[in-house]
Design a protein around this motif. Structure first.
Motif, PDB file in Angstrom:
ATOM      1  N   ASP A 280       1.178  -0.899   0.235  1.00  0.00           N
ATOM      2  CA  ASP A 280      -0.169  -0.254  -0.228  1.00  0.00           C
ATOM      3  C   ASP A 280       0.851   1.357   0.123  1.00  0.00           C
ATOM      4  O   ASP A 280       0.291   2.268   0.093  1.00  0.00           O
ATOM      5  CB  ASP A 280      -0.741  -0.270   1.263  1.00  0.00           C
ATOM      6  CG  ASP A 280      -0.221  -0.102   2.347  1.00  0.00           C
ATOM      7  OD1 ASP A 280       1.036  -0.799   2.668  1.00  0.00           O
ATOM      8  OD2 ASP A 280      -1.192  -0.500   3.308  1.00  0.00           O
TER       9      ASP A 280
ATOM     10  N   ASP B 155     -11.079   6.111  -0.056  1.00  0.00           N
ATOM     11  CA  ASP B 155     -11.321   6.621   1.501  1.00  0.00           C
ATOM     12  C   ASP B 155     -11.762   5.513   2.415  1.00  0.00           C
ATOM     13  O   ASP B 155     -12.492   6.330   3.457  1.00  0.00           O
ATOM     14  CB  ASP B 155     -12.175   8.224   0.878  1.00  0.00           C
ATOM     15  CG  ASP B 155     -13.326   7.851   0.412  1.00  0.00           C
ATOM     16  OD1 ASP B 155     -14.176   6.950   0.242  1.00  0.00           O
ATOM     17  OD2 ASP B 155     -14.463   8.646   0.063  1.00  0.00           O
ATOM     18  N   SER B 156     -12.313   4.717   1.537  1.00  0.00           N
ATOM     19  CA  SER B 156     -12.520   3.305   2.525  1.00  0.00           C
ATOM     20  C   SER B 156     -11.935   2.686   3.638  1.00  0.00           C
ATOM     21  O   SER B 156     -10.896   1.693   2.322  1.00  0.00           O
ATOM     22  CB  SER B 156     -13.596   2.411   2.038  1.00  0.00           C
ATOM     23  OG  SER B 156     -14.034   1.177   2.927  1.00  0.00           O
ATOM     24  N   LYS B 157     -11.088   2.904   4.775  1.00  0.00           N
ATOM     25  CA  LYS B 157     -10.207   2.132   5.158  1.00  0.00           C
ATOM     26  C   LYS B 157     -10.339   0.988   5.334  1.00  0.00           C
ATOM     27  O   LYS B 157      -9.268   0.028   4.881  1.00  0.00           O
ATOM     28  CB  LYS B 157      -9.675   3.148   6.658  1.00  0.00           C
ATOM     29  CG  LYS B 157      -8.579   2.342   7.316  1.00  0.00           C
ATOM     30  CD  LYS B 157      -8.317   3.693   8.261  1.00  0.00           C
ATOM     31  CE  LYS B 157      -6.988   2.876   8.965  1.00  0.00           C
ATOM     32  NZ  LYS B 157      -5.106   2.932   8.107  1.00  0.00           N
TER      33      LYS B 157
ATOM     34  N   VAL C  94      -9.571  -1.246   2.400  1.00  0.00           N
ATOM     35  CA  VAL C  94      -8.224  -0.935   2.411  1.00  0.00           C
ATOM     36  C   VAL C  94      -7.479  -2.444   3.078  1.00  0.00           C
ATOM     37  O   VAL C  94      -6.927  -3.263   2.781  1.00  0.00           O
ATOM     38  CB  VAL C  94      -7.774   0.081   2.560  1.00  0.00           C
ATOM     39  CG1 VAL C  94      -6.090  -0.245   2.235  1.00  0.00           C
ATOM     40  CG2 VAL C  94      -7.935   1.033   1.326  1.00  0.00           C
ATOM     41  N   GLU C  95      -7.243  -2.361   4.341  1.00  0.00           N
ATOM     42  CA  GLU C  95      -7.386  -3.333   5.319  1.00  0.00           C
ATOM     43  C   GLU C  95      -7.990  -4.684   5.050  1.00  0.00           C
ATOM     44  O   GLU C  95      -6.706  -5.665   4.959  1.00  0.00           O
ATOM     45  CB  GLU C  95      -7.714  -2.526   6.641  1.00  0.00           C
ATOM     46  CG  GLU C  95      -7.326  -1.155   6.978  1.00  0.00           C
ATOM     47  CD  GLU C  95      -5.377  -1.095   7.157  1.00  0.00           C
ATOM     48  OE1 GLU C  95      -4.821  -1.948   7.383  1.00  0.00           O
ATOM     49  OE2 GLU C  95      -4.677  -0.233   7.047  1.00  0.00           O
TER      50      GLU C  95
ATOM     51  N   TRP D 298      -7.623  -6.555   8.390  1.00  0.00           N
ATOM     52  CA  TRP D 298      -8.914  -6.621   9.435  1.00  0.00           C
ATOM     53  C   TRP D 298      -9.340  -7.565   8.700  1.00  0.00           C
ATOM     54  O   TRP D 298      -9.559  -7.741   7.429  1.00  0.00           O
ATOM     55  CB  TRP D 298      -8.835  -4.948   8.866  1.00  0.00           C
ATOM     56  CG  TRP D 298      -9.267  -4.680   9.630  1.00  0.00           C
ATOM     57  CD1 TRP D 298      -7.639  -4.029  10.061  1.00  0.00           C
ATOM     58  CD2 TRP D 298      -9.257  -2.942   9.542  1.00  0.00           C
ATOM     59  NE1 TRP D 298      -7.173  -2.425  10.361  1.00  0.00           N
ATOM     60  CE2 TRP D 298      -8.370  -2.062  10.465  1.00  0.00           C
ATOM     61  CE3 TRP D 298     -10.170  -2.152   8.498  1.00  0.00           C
ATOM     62  CZ2 TRP D 298      -8.632  -0.867  10.464  1.00  0.00           C
ATOM     63  CZ3 TRP D 298     -10.698  -0.755   9.756  1.00  0.00           C
ATOM     64  CH2 TRP D 298     -10.044  -0.271   9.845  1.00  0.00           C
TER      65      TRP D 298
ATOM     66  N   ALA E 141      -4.291   1.982  -0.936  1.00  0.00           N
ATOM     67  CA  ALA E 141      -3.998   2.748  -0.316  1.00  0.00           C
ATOM     68  C   ALA E 141      -5.296   3.721   0.036  1.00  0.00           C
ATOM     69  O   ALA E 141      -6.005   3.802  -0.686  1.00  0.00           O
ATOM     70  CB  ALA E 141      -2.886   3.586  -0.598  1.00  0.00           C
ATOM     71  N   HIS E 142      -5.576   3.729   1.440  1.00  0.00           N
ATOM     72  CA  HIS E 142      -5.780   4.824   2.368  1.00  0.00           C
ATOM     73  C   HIS E 142      -5.932   5.962   1.989  1.00  0.00           C
ATOM     74  O   HIS E 142      -4.829   6.851   1.924  1.00  0.00           O
ATOM     75  CB  HIS E 142      -6.916   4.722   3.818  1.00  0.00           C
ATOM     76  CG  HIS E 142      -7.928   5.360   4.515  1.00  0.00           C
ATOM     77  ND1 HIS E 142      -7.485   6.531   4.817  1.00  0.00           N
ATOM     78  CD2 HIS E 142      -9.117   5.111   4.273  1.00  0.00           C
ATOM     79  CE1 HIS E 142      -8.659   7.109   5.275  1.00  0.00           C
ATOM     80  NE2 HIS E 142      -9.227   6.992   4.848  1.00  0.00           N
TER      81      HIS E 142
ATOM     82  N   ARG F  24     -11.159  11.432   1.951  1.00  0.00           N
ATOM     83  CA  ARG F  24     -12.662  11.818   1.898  1.00  0.00           C
ATOM     84  C   ARG F  24     -12.194  12.464   0.350  1.00  0.00           C
ATOM     85  O   ARG F  24     -12.742  12.744  -0.996  1.00  0.00           O
ATOM     86  CB  ARG F  24     -13.549  12.050   2.652  1.00  0.00           C
ATOM     87  CG  ARG F  24     -14.710  12.068   1.649  1.00  0.00           C
ATOM     88  CD  ARG F  24     -16.059  11.997   2.238  1.00  0.00           C
ATOM     89  NE  ARG F  24     -16.898  11.775   1.924  1.00  0.00           N
ATOM     90  CZ  ARG F  24     -18.468  12.192   1.994  1.00  0.00           C
ATOM     91  NH1 ARG F  24     -18.395  13.282   3.300  1.00  0.00           N
ATOM     92  NH2 ARG F  24     -19.566  11.821   1.644  1.00  0.00           N
TER      93      ARG F  24
END
Length: 181
Positions: free
Chosen positions: A17, A106-108, A111-112, A118, A146-147, A150
């Motif tokens: 990332d 923009d959605s962590k 990404v995780e 996660w 990558a995050h 927004r």
């Protein structure tokens, strides 16, 4: 978190990332996606912009997309809409012959989860996660996610919101713009 699938952790060098300092040769896209839900759940949509990695302005949030998706999804949760945006965007990149994708989301959560850091707990998200990861693994030159804040995702956000408004006005539920070849 394998859900009966192969290990979800990306292979070394394929799902980092941090973003590459130099781009590999071959076609690829920078992808920004967003999901929108007016209510949660509520009327939902997904938007995505794809920008050729060959362009010097590819990482500029204001760059004009080479391809885009604006899709009304009916009643969904925001997280489902976000995932559908990723699934549709990586599928379009694959259709367009991409060998690599670099996603700025923009959605962590997404990404995780894509990186395997996660767990995917929500049953509605598990098949979308698996589909996205399955497509990402087909890119011969890898992928990154990558995050980003927004504010750096306004083009995809606008496409998502356009879809809800377009359908409310009697327009088509899906608009996909592909590059002219």
């Amino acid at each position: 978190m394998t859900l009966g699938l192969d290990d979800p952790t990306p292979a070394a060098g394929t799902g980092d990332d941090s973003g590459p300092s130099t781009r590999p040769a071959g076609i690829g896209f920078l992808i920004r996606t967003d999901g929108a839900a007016r209510g949660n759940p509520g009327l939902a949509s997904a938007g995505a912009v794809l920008i050729s990695l060959d362009r010097t302005d590819a990482r500029d949030p204001r760059a004009h997309p080479d391809a885009s998706i604006s899709e009304f999804l009916g009643v969904r949760t925001n997280n489902v809409a976000e995932y559908i945006g990723v699934v549709r965007a990586v599928a379009l990149a694959r259709e367009l012959g991409a060998e690599r994708v670099e996603m700025l989301l923009d959605s962590k959560l997404i990404v995780e989860q894509l990186h395997g850091r996660w767990r995917v707990k929500d049953a509605k998200l598990k098949p979308l996660w698996a589909e996205a990861l399955g497509t990402l693994r087909t890119f011969s030159r890898g992928w990154t996610a990558a995050h980003v804040p927004r504010a750096q995702n306004s083009a995809a956000d606008a496409l998502a919101n356009e879809a809800i408004d377009r359908v409310a006005a009697g327009g088509p539920p899906v608009v996909v713009i592909r590059p002219v070849r």
